[in-house]
Motif scaffolding. Sequence first.
Motif, PDB file in Angstrom:
ATOM      1  N   ARG A   1     -61.433 -33.987  92.362  1.00 48.16           N
ATOM      2  CA  ARG A   1     -61.518 -34.851  91.180  1.00 48.16           C
ATOM      3  C   ARG A   1     -60.622 -34.333  90.052  1.00 48.16           C
ATOM      4  O   ARG A   1     -60.012 -35.091  89.318  1.00 48.16           O
ATOM      5  N   HIS A   2     -60.547 -32.999  89.903  1.00 43.82           N
ATOM      6  CA  HIS A   2     -59.746 -32.399  88.835  1.00 43.82           C
ATOM      7  C   HIS A   2     -58.454 -31.789  89.368  1.00 43.82           C
ATOM      8  O   HIS A   2     -57.785 -31.044  88.651  1.00 43.82           O
ATOM      9  N   HIS A   3     -58.129 -32.060  90.629  1.00 46.88           N
ATOM     10  CA  HIS A   3     -56.871 -31.650  91.268  1.00 46.88           C
ATOM     11  C   HIS A   3     -56.692 -30.147  91.378  1.00 46.88           C
ATOM     12  O   HIS A   3     -55.569 -29.668  91.450  1.00 46.88           O
ATOM     13  N   GLY A   4     -57.790 -29.393  91.381  1.00 51.02           N
ATOM     14  CA  GLY A   4     -57.654 -27.954  91.555  1.00 51.02           C
ATOM     15  C   GLY A   4     -58.813 -27.183  90.972  1.00 51.02           C
ATOM     16  O   GLY A   4     -59.885 -27.725  90.692  1.00 51.02           O
ATOM     17  N   VAL A   5     -58.581 -25.900  90.770  1.00 50.18           N
ATOM     18  CA  VAL A   5     -59.628 -24.998  90.303  1.00 50.18           C
ATOM     19  C   VAL A   5     -59.800 -25.160  88.789  1.00 50.18           C
ATOM     20  O   VAL A   5     -58.830 -25.067  88.030  1.00 50.18           O
ATOM     21  N   VAL A   6     -61.044 -25.401  88.399  1.00 53.95           N
ATOM     22  CA  VAL A   6     -61.388 -25.610  86.986  1.00 53.95           C
ATOM     23  C   VAL A   6     -62.656 -24.834  86.654  1.00 53.95           C
ATOM     24  O   VAL A   6     -63.390 -24.401  87.540  1.00 53.95           O
ATOM     25  N   THR A   7     -62.908 -24.692  85.364  1.00 50.33           N
ATOM     26  CA  THR A   7     -64.170 -24.153  84.891  1.00 50.33           C
ATOM     27  C   THR A   7     -64.859 -25.258  84.108  1.00 50.33           C
ATOM     28  O   THR A   7     -64.216 -25.963  83.328  1.00 50.33           O
ATOM     29  N   GLN A   8     -66.156 -25.421  84.376  1.00 55.00           N
ATOM     30  CA  GLN A   8     -66.912 -26.514  83.771  1.00 55.00           C
ATOM     31  C   GLN A   8     -68.257 -26.019  83.283  1.00 55.00           C
ATOM     32  O   GLN A   8     -68.794 -25.048  83.808  1.00 55.00           O
ATOM     33  N   SER A   9     -68.811 -26.755  82.319  1.00 57.52           N
ATOM     34  CA  SER A   9     -70.185 -26.467  81.912  1.00 57.52           C
ATOM     35  C   SER A   9     -71.095 -26.841  83.083  1.00 57.52           C
ATOM     36  O   SER A   9     -70.696 -27.574  84.000  1.00 57.52           O
ATOM     37  N   ILE A  10     -72.316 -26.373  83.018  1.00 55.93           N
ATOM     38  CA  ILE A  10     -73.284 -26.723  84.064  1.00 55.93           C
ATOM     39  C   ILE A  10     -73.478 -28.229  84.125  1.00 55.93           C
ATOM     40  O   ILE A  10     -73.508 -28.817  85.211  1.00 55.93           O
ATOM     41  N   ALA A  11     -73.561 -28.877  82.975  1.00 54.82           N
ATOM     42  CA  ALA A  11     -73.753 -30.336  82.930  1.00 54.82           C
ATOM     43  C   ALA A  11     -72.569 -31.078  83.546  1.00 54.82           C
ATOM     44  O   ALA A  11     -72.753 -32.053  84.283  1.00 54.82           O
ATOM     45  N   GLU A  12     -71.348 -30.617  83.265  1.00 56.91           N
ATOM     46  CA  GLU A  12     -70.160 -31.257  83.844  1.00 56.91           C
ATOM     47  C   GLU A  12     -70.147 -31.081  85.361  1.00 56.91           C
ATOM     48  O   GLU A  12     -69.830 -32.011  86.095  1.00 56.91           O
ATOM     49  N   PHE A  13     -70.458 -29.883  85.836  1.00 57.06           N
ATOM     50  CA  PHE A  13     -70.481 -29.625  87.274  1.00 57.06           C
ATOM     51  C   PHE A  13     -71.539 -30.480  87.954  1.00 57.06           C
ATOM     52  O   PHE A  13     -71.288 -31.091  88.989  1.00 57.06           O
ATOM     53  N   ALA A  14     -72.723 -30.547  87.373  1.00 56.88           N
ATOM     54  CA  ALA A  14     -73.832 -31.301  87.971  1.00 56.88           C
ATOM     55  C   ALA A  14     -73.584 -32.795  87.939  1.00 56.88           C
ATOM     56  O   ALA A  14     -73.923 -33.503  88.886  1.00 56.88           O
ATOM     57  N   ASP A  15     -73.013 -33.304  86.856  1.00 58.55           N
ATOM     58  CA  ASP A  15     -72.747 -34.734  86.701  1.00 58.55           C
ATOM     59  C   ASP A  15     -73.988 -35.567  87.030  1.00 58.55           C
ATOM     60  O   ASP A  15     -73.931 -36.546  87.779  1.00 58.55           O
ATOM     61  N   GLY A  16     -75.139 -35.103  86.521  1.00 54.24           N
ATOM     62  CA  GLY A  16     -76.398 -35.822  86.713  1.00 54.24           C
ATOM     63  C   GLY A  16     -77.131 -35.506  88.006  1.00 54.24           C
ATOM     64  O   GLY A  16     -78.207 -36.038  88.259  1.00 54.24           O
ATOM     65  N   ARG A  17     -76.564 -34.657  88.846  1.00 54.04           N
ATOM     66  CA  ARG A  17     -77.191 -34.307  90.125  1.00 54.04           C
ATOM     67  C   ARG A  17     -77.891 -32.960  90.016  1.00 54.04           C
ATOM     68  O   ARG A  17     -77.562 -32.151  89.161  1.00 54.04           O
ATOM     69  N   GLU A  18     -78.819 -32.728  90.918  1.00 53.67           N
ATOM     70  CA  GLU A  18     -79.512 -31.433  90.948  1.00 53.67           C
ATOM     71  C   GLU A  18     -78.587 -30.375  91.533  1.00 53.67           C
ATOM     72  O   GLU A  18     -77.902 -30.605  92.528  1.00 53.67           O
ATOM     73  N   ILE A  19     -78.588 -29.199  90.914  1.00 55.12           N
ATOM     74  CA  ILE A  19     -77.781 -28.075  91.398  1.00 55.12           C
ATOM     75  C   ILE A  19     -78.651 -27.189  92.272  1.00 55.12           C
ATOM     76  O   ILE A  19     -79.745 -26.803  91.882  1.00 55.12           O
TER      77      ILE A  19
END
Length: 126
Positions: A39-57
Amino acid sequence: MNDKNDFRPGDVVSVRFGGVLRHYGIVGWDGRIISNTRRHHGVVTQSIAEFADGREIRNHGRSASACDFTAIDRASRRIGHDYHLTGSNCVHFVRGAHGRKPTVTQIARGTFEAFRDMVGPKRPRW
């Protein structure tokens, strides 16, 4: 919803996508998730909320094969590098950060792609 206090640096985490597939990342020192994502075309760092995108981690814990510092350092150095489904995806990324060897399937796909690139017509890599 999971929060920053649910994870420790070096933990391997994942979220479900596409029904049965999982997207993996590593928790960094600052509580952000480092992952390799199409989705982001490579290695990124994200907040927990961005990584989860509404899904359970799901927290898979740590790997016994590498110390937390080494895994996070390896992961951090990859930020900005490209994504490639069969050669550099989220599973390759997490395994590499934790110093684990590629799976047999990963080796076979890499070998096939290298052979195809040598004998096949030149195609753009996306």
